[in-house]
Design an enzyme around this catalytic site. Sequence first.
Site, PDB file in Angstrom:
ATOM      1  N   ASP A  48      33.993  37.616  47.207  1.00 16.27           N
ATOM      2  CA  ASP A  48      34.070  38.798  48.069  1.00 16.27           C
ATOM      3  C   ASP A  48      33.174  39.908  47.515  1.00 16.27           C
ATOM      4  O   ASP A  48      33.339  40.343  46.380  1.00 16.27           O
ATOM      5  CB  ASP A  48      35.522  39.290  48.104  1.00 16.27           C
ATOM      6  CG  ASP A  48      35.698  40.478  49.028  1.00 16.27           C
ATOM      7  OD1 ASP A  48      36.021  40.253  50.210  1.00 16.27           O
ATOM      8  OD2 ASP A  48      35.502  41.627  48.591  1.00 16.27           O
ATOM      9  N   TYR A  53      29.061  47.838  47.014  1.00 14.36           N
ATOM     10  CA  TYR A  53      29.230  47.428  45.612  1.00 14.36           C
ATOM     11  C   TYR A  53      27.880  47.344  44.895  1.00 14.36           C
ATOM     12  O   TYR A  53      27.817  47.335  43.671  1.00 14.36           O
ATOM     13  CB  TYR A  53      29.929  46.065  45.481  1.00 14.36           C
ATOM     14  CG  TYR A  53      31.307  45.940  46.093  1.00 14.36           C
ATOM     15  CD1 TYR A  53      32.024  47.052  46.543  1.00 14.36           C
ATOM     16  CD2 TYR A  53      31.914  44.682  46.221  1.00 14.36           C
ATOM     17  CE1 TYR A  53      33.282  46.905  47.120  1.00 14.36           C
ATOM     18  CE2 TYR A  53      33.170  44.541  46.789  1.00 14.36           C
ATOM     19  CZ  TYR A  53      33.844  45.649  47.240  1.00 14.36           C
ATOM     20  OH  TYR A  53      35.086  45.490  47.808  1.00 14.36           O
ATOM     21  N   LYS A  78      30.530  43.304  53.596  1.00 13.23           N
ATOM     22  CA  LYS A  78      31.106  44.355  54.456  1.00 13.23           C
ATOM     23  C   LYS A  78      30.067  45.413  54.801  1.00 13.23           C
ATOM     24  O   LYS A  78      29.181  45.697  53.985  1.00 13.23           O
ATOM     25  CB  LYS A  78      32.278  45.046  53.727  1.00 13.23           C
ATOM     26  CG  LYS A  78      33.226  44.082  53.042  1.00 13.23           C
ATOM     27  CD  LYS A  78      34.401  44.759  52.377  1.00 13.23           C
ATOM     28  CE  LYS A  78      35.192  43.764  51.536  1.00 13.23           C
ATOM     29  NZ  LYS A  78      34.682  43.573  50.170  1.00 13.23           N
ATOM     30  N   HIS A 111      34.117  47.970  56.500  1.00 12.82           N
ATOM     31  CA  HIS A 111      34.723  48.267  55.198  1.00 12.82           C
ATOM     32  C   HIS A 111      35.896  49.259  55.286  1.00 12.82           C
ATOM     33  O   HIS A 111      36.938  49.059  54.676  1.00 12.82           O
ATOM     34  CB  HIS A 111      33.650  48.784  54.235  1.00 12.82           C
ATOM     35  CG  HIS A 111      33.969  48.552  52.803  1.00 12.82           C
ATOM     36  ND1 HIS A 111      33.026  48.256  51.852  1.00 12.82           N
ATOM     37  CD2 HIS A 111      35.151  48.556  52.138  1.00 12.82           C
ATOM     38  CE1 HIS A 111      33.606  48.097  50.688  1.00 12.82           C
ATOM     39  NE2 HIS A 111      34.902  48.279  50.825  1.00 12.82           N
TER      40      HIS A 111
END
Length: 283
Positions: A48, A53, A78, A111
Amino acid sequence: MAKVEKNYKLSNGLNIPNIGFGTWQIDHGSLAVDSVKEAIKAGYKHIDTASIYGNEESVGTAINESEIKRKDIFITTKVWNSDRGYDNTMRAFAKSFQMLNVDYIDLYLIHWPSAKGPQEEWAKTNSSTWSALEELYKDGIIKSIGVSNFMPHHLEPLIDNAEVIPMVNQIEYHPGFMQKDTVDFCKKNNILIEAWSPLGQGEVLNNPTLLSIAKKYNKSVAQVCIRWCLQNGTLPLPKSVTPYRIRENLSVYDFEISDEDMKTINSLPYIGGSGLHPDKVKF
Ligand code: A2P
């Protein structure tokens, strides 16, 4: 012992490995590449990530440099908050897709919900973001679509205007923070709950009740939290950059938490967590 399968089935029939490797807060570069490679070596079949990120490229590198076949690994990413709306989402997806450097994405999520200001405005924004996901899903480049951090009041207007009902809602979920209303709403609508921070970012690991339950099963508190997610029908996404913990967090199929201990864990009060609320976050 009740058998826990290693996959869940999404509402569209797609199999999804029921423990995912979480990569939030793993910096891009060698740490992310090495951690994801370690996870794949340990047996994780589900990774994931998210554009925010900043590690999609590293995740893609680790997957492409591992022995695993593409069809045997499930990849989620996402769309971030600054990319909401149909056109922006399409552009954001193209970038994530390029970063991950794979030929399809298994699951793409919104998200966080847009939730500021009048409902008619934010609901419209969520729906236009969603319509981009629906189109990518119909094209086949994404195999399943969903949301993250949506509560029932965000999901209701989205579903009212959707052609495809979200298959997943990824929320913060760990002992002491079970978001019951959201989980119940999703169960009713056949939306799988994924648990981000199933260890409460490590904050629940010293809880005395969890420590005594873990001792009883000769397991760590982390393993109890992960198994507890599975027995509640949710999909845990534990994050670790530590090889022995990466392995430990997957070793949860050889014990079963009793109904009584499940009840005890289910009734724990708040014992820590991110403190992030979808209607109040500043990002
Ligand atoms: P680290 O990455 O340094 O190994 P969550 O998944 O709930 O967000 O929790 C992640 C946090 O929990 C990280 O700080 C991670 O540390 C730590 N962690 C992950 N697995 C374990 C484990 N098995 N035992 C102890 N701490 C763990």
